[in-house]
Enzyme design. Structure first.
Site, short mmCIF file in Angstrom:
data_model
loop_
_atom_site.label_atom_id
_atom_site.label_comp_id
_atom_site.label_asym_id
_atom_site.label_seq_id
_atom_site.Cartn_x
_atom_site.Cartn_y
_atom_site.Cartn_z
N HIS A 68 7.79 -5.36 -6.12
CA HIS A 68 7.28 -6.16 -5.00
C HIS A 68 7.77 -5.58 -3.67
CE1 HIS A 68 6.09 -10.25 -3.38
NE2 HIS A 68 6.81 -9.76 -2.38
N ARG A 69 6.88 -5.53 -2.68
CA ARG A 69 7.21 -4.97 -1.37
C ARG A 69 8.42 -5.65 -0.75
NH1 ARG A 69 3.91 -2.50 2.00
NH2 ARG A 69 3.86 -1.08 0.25
N HIS A 70 9.48 -4.87 -0.51
CA HIS A 70 10.66 -5.42 0.16
C HIS A 70 11.40 -4.30 0.89
CE1 HIS A 70 12.22 -4.04 -3.73
NE2 HIS A 70 13.45 -4.04 -3.22
N MET A 71 11.69 -4.54 2.15
CA MET A 71 12.54 -3.68 2.96
C MET A 71 13.92 -4.32 3.01
SD MET A 71 9.19 -3.77 3.95
CE MET A 71 9.07 -4.92 5.33
#
Length: 257
Positions: free
Chosen positions: A136-139
């Protein structure tokens, strides 16, 4: 804008037993006049989930005890439940977006909300070979010194990379530098997916590093390693890293010039 709230949420999560730090105190490792930092994981690390599919996703839905605040319309700021450094913030998309797909400008808009201090370090792992444990997109954002900053700024890194320098962080400029880096390093497949890479981001510069392997001899690397910090499972792995050569290790996890 998140750090005061993050400190409060961190204190409460520790009291309630929801936060599970996974590192020991740092051990200093010196090579070529650079003082790298090595950490050994605690027993908490064994409880950290590794998502094989989007369905096994710790960010959807997220734990209320990890919630720090909204990061624009499409992202939310959460505590990392298993922090290496604390507070350790995650800027996550509210709906599922692949971690290995190309970042969008709205991702940078959200990410930069955590950059309200000169000692903030952002990092990003694009895909499993770059150290991403969740799809899942996470910075990610922490506050930390950067042992390798002088080497990064000197231009003497012995592996392929793209370094962009800033006098001021502006989302549009940063996004364009990111697209330029993907192009110059041939990381974009042209269909929205990317080859593995890491990003390190500070108020002063952005470093993009292509990746080829996620570990050597069981010592795994993600973006944080390219700042000069290492997380290992056992003390003997730090001894191995010293003997093998720390910069040699980073080079062989990426692409030699």
């Amino acid at each position: 804008m998140f750090w005061n709230d993050a400190a409060r949420v961190t204190r409460q999560a520790l009291v309630d037993g929801y936060l599970m730090p996974i590192t020991t105190e740092a051990e200093v490792m010196t090579e070529q006049n650079v003082s790298y930092l090595g950490y050994i994981v605690t027993a908490n690390a064994s409880k950290k989930p590794i998502a094989e599919t989007p369905q096994a996703n710790p960010f959807l839905p997220y734990e209320p005890s990890m919630y720090v605040g909204e990061a624009g319309e499409r992202h939310v700021c959460l505590l990392n439940k298993f922090p290496v450094l604390s507070p350790h913030l995650l800027i996550c998309s509210k709906t599922f977006v692949s971690q290995s797909s190309r970042l969008c400008k709205v991702d940078f808009d959200a990410w930069l909300l955590g950059f309200d201090d000169s000692n903030v370090l952002g990092f990003y792992n694009s895909g499993p070979l770059a150290g991403a444990s969740q799809p899942h997109r996470h910075m990610q954002v922490v506050k930390a010194e950067i042992p390798l900053e002088s080497v990064i700024n000197s231009g003497s890194l012995p592996f392929r990379h793209c370094l962009s320098l800033f006098s001021e962080l502006k989302s549009a400029d940063l996004y364009q530098c990111y697209l330029n880096a993907l192009d110059s390093l041939a990381l974009d497949d042209g269909e929205g997916e990317c080859l593995p890479y890491n990003i390190l981001l500070t108020a002063r510069w952005m470093l993009v590093v292509p990746r080829t392997v996620n570990n050597i001899e069981g010592v795994f690397a993600n973006a944080l390693n390219y700042s000069g910090r290492f997380l290992v499972k056992r003390p003997e792995q730090l001894r191995w890293l010293r003997q093998y050569g720390i910069m040699r290790y980073l080079t062989e996890c990426s692409v030699k010039k």
